[in-house]
Motif scaffolding. Structure first.
Motif, PDB file in Angstrom:
ATOM      1  N   CYS A  30       0.850  -1.199   0.000  1.00  0.00           N
ATOM      2  CA  CYS A  30       0.000   0.000   0.000  1.00  0.00           C
ATOM      3  C   CYS A  30       0.885   1.249   0.000  1.00  0.00           C
ATOM      4  CB  CYS A  30      -0.896  -0.013   1.239  1.00  0.00           C
ATOM      5  SG  CYS A  30      -1.878   1.487   1.435  1.00  0.00           S
ATOM      6  N   LEU A  31       0.724   2.074  -1.024  1.00  0.00           N
ATOM      7  CA  LEU A  31       1.456   3.336  -1.109  1.00  0.00           C
ATOM      8  C   LEU A  31       0.633   4.437  -0.444  1.00  0.00           C
ATOM      9  CD1 LEU A  31       3.599   5.327  -2.169  1.00  0.00           C
ATOM     10  CD2 LEU A  31       2.373   5.330  -4.368  1.00  0.00           C
ATOM     11  N   ILE A  32       1.184   4.998   0.638  1.00  0.00           N
ATOM     12  CA  ILE A  32       0.534   6.116   1.336  1.00  0.00           C
ATOM     13  C   ILE A  32       1.225   7.404   0.911  1.00  0.00           C
ATOM     14  CG2 ILE A  32       0.010   7.144   3.582  1.00  0.00           C
ATOM     15  CD1 ILE A  32       0.251   4.281   4.768  1.00  0.00           C
ATOM     16  N   ALA A  33       0.479   8.298   0.265  1.00  0.00           N
ATOM     17  CA  ALA A  33       1.024   9.601  -0.131  1.00  0.00           C
ATOM     18  C   ALA A  33       0.969  10.535   1.077  1.00  0.00           C
ATOM     19  CB  ALA A  33       0.201  10.183  -1.282  1.00  0.00           C
ATOM     20  N   ILE A  43      -3.047  18.554  -3.388  1.00  0.00           N
ATOM     21  CA  ILE A  43      -3.423  17.139  -3.223  1.00  0.00           C
ATOM     22  C   ILE A  43      -4.347  16.660  -4.346  1.00  0.00           C
ATOM     23  CG2 ILE A  43      -4.663  15.527  -1.706  1.00  0.00           C
ATOM     24  CD1 ILE A  43      -3.732  17.381   0.660  1.00  0.00           C
ATOM     25  N   ARG A  44      -5.227  17.546  -4.812  1.00  0.00           N
ATOM     26  CA  ARG A  44      -6.243  17.142  -5.808  1.00  0.00           C
ATOM     27  C   ARG A  44      -5.660  16.483  -7.074  1.00  0.00           C
ATOM     28  NH1 ARG A  44      -9.153  21.890  -4.074  1.00  0.00           N
ATOM     29  NH2 ARG A  44     -11.012  21.213  -2.934  1.00  0.00           N
ATOM     30  N   PRO A  45      -4.543  17.010  -7.655  1.00  0.00           N
ATOM     31  CA  PRO A  45      -4.010  16.366  -8.861  1.00  0.00           C
ATOM     32  C   PRO A  45      -3.606  14.908  -8.629  1.00  0.00           C
ATOM     33  CG  PRO A  45      -3.085  18.561  -8.620  1.00  0.00           C
ATOM     34  CD  PRO A  45      -3.831  18.265  -7.354  1.00  0.00           C
ATOM     35  N   LEU A  46      -3.118  14.608  -7.424  1.00  0.00           N
ATOM     36  CA  LEU A  46      -2.723  13.233  -7.114  1.00  0.00           C
ATOM     37  C   LEU A  46      -3.961  12.340  -6.961  1.00  0.00           C
ATOM     38  CD1 LEU A  46       0.003  11.870  -6.881  1.00  0.00           C
ATOM     39  CD2 LEU A  46      -0.051  12.224  -4.429  1.00  0.00           C
ATOM     40  N   ILE A  47      -5.006  12.883  -6.347  1.00  0.00           N
ATOM     41  CA  ILE A  47      -6.274  12.145  -6.262  1.00  0.00           C
ATOM     42  C   ILE A  47      -6.804  11.876  -7.675  1.00  0.00           C
ATOM     43  CG2 ILE A  47      -8.692  12.258  -5.526  1.00  0.00           C
ATOM     44  CD1 ILE A  47      -7.808  13.849  -3.082  1.00  0.00           C
ATOM     45  N   GLN A  51      -4.616   8.009  -6.988  1.00  0.00           N
ATOM     46  CA  GLN A  51      -4.083   7.722  -5.655  1.00  0.00           C
ATOM     47  C   GLN A  51      -5.201   7.862  -4.616  1.00  0.00           C
ATOM     48  OE1 GLN A  51      -1.219   6.531  -4.571  1.00  0.00           O
ATOM     49  NE2 GLN A  51      -1.632   6.815  -2.395  1.00  0.00           N
ATOM     50  N   ARG A  52      -5.313   6.885  -3.706  1.00  0.00           N
ATOM     51  CA  ARG A  52      -6.411   6.922  -2.730  1.00  0.00           C
ATOM     52  C   ARG A  52      -5.965   6.883  -1.275  1.00  0.00           C
ATOM     53  NH1 ARG A  52      -8.458   8.839  -6.251  1.00  0.00           N
ATOM     54  NH2 ARG A  52     -10.422   8.385  -7.326  1.00  0.00           N
ATOM     55  N   VAL A  77      -8.719   6.890   1.618  1.00  0.00           N
ATOM     56  CA  VAL A  77      -8.404   6.256   2.906  1.00  0.00           C
ATOM     57  C   VAL A  77      -7.348   7.125   3.587  1.00  0.00           C
ATOM     58  CG1 VAL A  77      -7.543   4.179   4.061  1.00  0.00           C
ATOM     59  CG2 VAL A  77      -8.897   3.979   1.953  1.00  0.00           C
ATOM     60  N   LEU A  78      -7.643   7.555   4.810  1.00  0.00           N
ATOM     61  CA  LEU A  78      -6.772   8.508   5.500  1.00  0.00           C
ATOM     62  C   LEU A  78      -6.030   7.841   6.662  1.00  0.00           C
ATOM     63  CD1 LEU A  78      -6.154  11.482   5.024  1.00  0.00           C
ATOM     64  CD2 LEU A  78      -7.980  12.073   6.624  1.00  0.00           C
TER      65      LEU A  78
END
Length: 220
Positions: A30-33, A43-47, A51-52, A77-78
């Motif tokens: 799991c990659l957590i940004a 953050i929006r461009p990565l979403i 990316q979740r 997922v936070l």
């Protein structure tokens, strides 16, 4: 291709390469940004690239930006990856899906009460002070079995361990130790590895890597 998409693709390719070398499946990692200090506009461009999973260090900062972002993208997922004060447990449980920094008895009890009150089960990790550093949070290696037993008695399900190795030292032995501790205690998850060392962490058993700079660029 946008800059965010390029960065994400590069990190994902590096994870896949490290996983292949370790004869693991990239989809099991799991990659957590790590979006701490970055605003919603960053953050929006990565979403938008897909990316979740995102990580924040502070409850207050997360509360200021994530309710709006999650209203736009409900399947985000936070993860709380920073230190948590016991008096912020209720707020943290309401806001986050995972906490990576359980490290002491008082926090275990506070989170257990908050989860019970909210009727919510989070994904939980115990942070281990793997380098025995005075200034760093985390449970001492020797105290880990007792803390895990206390968490279980309080009704919490601990799924993994988290660690931040000492800075400027080869991290591999510390990752190997965390992997061994998780194995010894029957825990399936290992949260370890950041922008500078996540490939090494993947090769040594990481199931969650916490990557900020490699995805967002250097912070101002």
């Amino acid at each position: 291709m946008s800059e965010a998409a390029e960065r994400l693709a590069e990190v994902q390719a590096n994870i896949a390469g490290a996983a292949a070398r370790a004869r693991r499946r990239a989809k099991d990692i799991c990659l957590i940004a790590v979006s701490k200090t970055h605003d919603a506009a960053t953050i929006r461009p990565l979403i938008a690239t897909g990316q979740r999973h995102f990580g924040e260090n502070r409850v207050q900062e997360a509360a200021a930006k994530w309710p709006e972002l999650r209203a736009e993208t409900p399947d985000v997922v936070l993860h709380l990856i920073g230190q948590l004060q016991s008096n912020k447990a209720d707020e943290a449980v309401a806001l986050f899906d995972a906490i990576h920094s359980l490290d002491r008895s008082s926090l275990v009890q506070a989170v257990a009460k908050a989860c019970q009150k909210a009727g919510k089960q989070l994904q939980l990790f115990v942070q281990v002070n793997i380098g025995d550093e005075e200034q760093k949070g985390g449970c001492a290696v020797a105290d880990l079995p007792a803390l895990l037993a206390e968490a279980k008695a309080a009704g919490l399900t601990i799924e993994g361990l988290m660690a931040i190795p000492p800075a400027d030292i080869e991290p591999a032995p510390y990752f190997a130790l965390l992997d061994e501790l998780a194995e010894r205690n029957g825990l399936p998850l290992r949260s370890m590895g950041m922008s500078g060392d996540y490939e090494t962490a993947v090769m040594l058993g990481a199931t969650h890597v916490r990557v900020g700079t490699a995805l967002f660029g250097t912070r101002a």
